[in-house]
Design a protein around this motif. Structure first.
Motif, mmCIF file in Angstrom:
data_model
loop_
_atom_site.group_PDB
_atom_site.id
_atom_site.type_symbol
_atom_site.label_atom_id
_atom_site.label_comp_id
_atom_site.label_asym_id
_atom_site.label_seq_id
_atom_site.Cartn_x
_atom_site.Cartn_y
_atom_site.Cartn_z
ATOM 1 N N UNK A 1 23.580 19.697 12.595
ATOM 2 C CA UNK A 1 24.606 19.517 13.957
ATOM 3 C C UNK A 1 23.919 18.249 14.707
ATOM 4 N N UNK A 2 24.490 17.266 14.886
ATOM 5 C CA UNK A 2 23.923 16.308 15.778
ATOM 6 C C UNK A 2 23.549 16.699 17.175
ATOM 7 N N UNK A 3 22.395 16.157 17.528
ATOM 8 C CA UNK A 3 21.816 16.662 18.934
ATOM 9 C C UNK A 3 22.796 16.391 20.129
ATOM 10 N N UNK A 4 23.561 15.467 19.942
ATOM 11 C CA UNK A 4 24.253 14.875 20.995
ATOM 12 C C UNK A 4 25.835 15.733 21.184
ATOM 13 N N UNK A 5 25.674 16.543 20.188
ATOM 14 C CA UNK A 5 27.071 17.240 20.039
ATOM 15 C C UNK A 5 26.733 18.708 20.749
ATOM 16 N N UNK A 6 25.470 19.234 21.159
ATOM 17 C CA UNK A 6 25.343 20.481 21.478
ATOM 18 C C UNK A 6 24.668 20.546 22.709
ATOM 19 N N UNK A 7 24.731 21.742 23.446
ATOM 20 C CA UNK A 7 24.321 21.711 24.846
ATOM 21 C C UNK A 7 23.138 23.183 24.762
ATOM 22 N N UNK A 8 22.016 22.980 25.376
ATOM 23 C CA UNK A 8 21.268 24.171 25.288
ATOM 24 C C UNK A 8 21.735 25.202 26.332
ATOM 25 N N UNK B 1 32.078 19.235 7.902
ATOM 26 C CA UNK B 1 30.877 19.462 7.203
ATOM 27 C C UNK B 1 29.607 19.877 7.743
ATOM 28 N N UNK B 2 29.359 19.574 9.144
ATOM 29 C CA UNK B 2 28.007 19.706 9.680
ATOM 30 C C UNK B 2 28.367 20.933 10.778
ATOM 31 N N UNK B 3 29.638 21.597 10.668
ATOM 32 C CA UNK B 3 29.912 22.722 11.476
ATOM 33 C C UNK B 3 28.759 23.898 11.644
ATOM 34 N N UNK C 1 28.129 24.249 21.333
ATOM 35 C CA UNK C 1 28.856 23.031 20.814
ATOM 36 C C UNK C 1 29.205 22.358 22.381
ATOM 37 N N UNK C 2 29.212 21.235 22.637
ATOM 38 C CA UNK C 2 29.502 20.877 23.851
ATOM 39 C C UNK C 2 30.943 20.907 24.086
#
Ligand code: SF4
Length: 91
Positions: free
Chosen positions: A1-8, A43-45, A16-17
């Motif tokens: 998962x691309x880092x810019x698509x998620x939030x801590x 594909x990356x979910x 997921x953002x």
């Protein structure tokens, strides 16, 4: 998962953002709910997304599917109606 698509959301978990607050809408979702949507990261979910089954997709009801649909004003999915087979048609 691309880092810019998620939030801590905790020191060890991400979301997921767009799903970390209400109203919830994943940033990876493209389209209009109830009309036509698709996941742009299919594909990356995440495993959470991969494990979520729409009701009846595998013959089982998923109350979480009903809740998600209801949040968008959509009715629950109904189990498929199988065509009846009359005894004369069975060879
Ligand atoms: S399946 Fe795709 S659009 Fe749906 S929540 Fe997961 S990443 Fe977002």
């Amino acid at each position: 998962m691309p880092d810019d698509q998620v939030v801590l959301i905790t020191p060890h978990r991400v979301a997921m953002r767009g799903t970390e607050s209400k109203p919830t809408r994943c940033n990876a979702l493209l389209g209009d709910v109830g009309q036509g949507v698709r996941c742009t990261l299919y594909e990356q979910r995440s495993s959470t997304c991969r494990e979520f089954e729409a009701s009846w997709a595998n013959g089982e009801h998923n109350p979480h599917c009903d809740a998600a649909r209801s949040a968008h004003g959509l009715p629950p999915l109904m189990p498929p109606v199988l065509p009846s087979v009359s005894p004369e048609r069975v060879a």
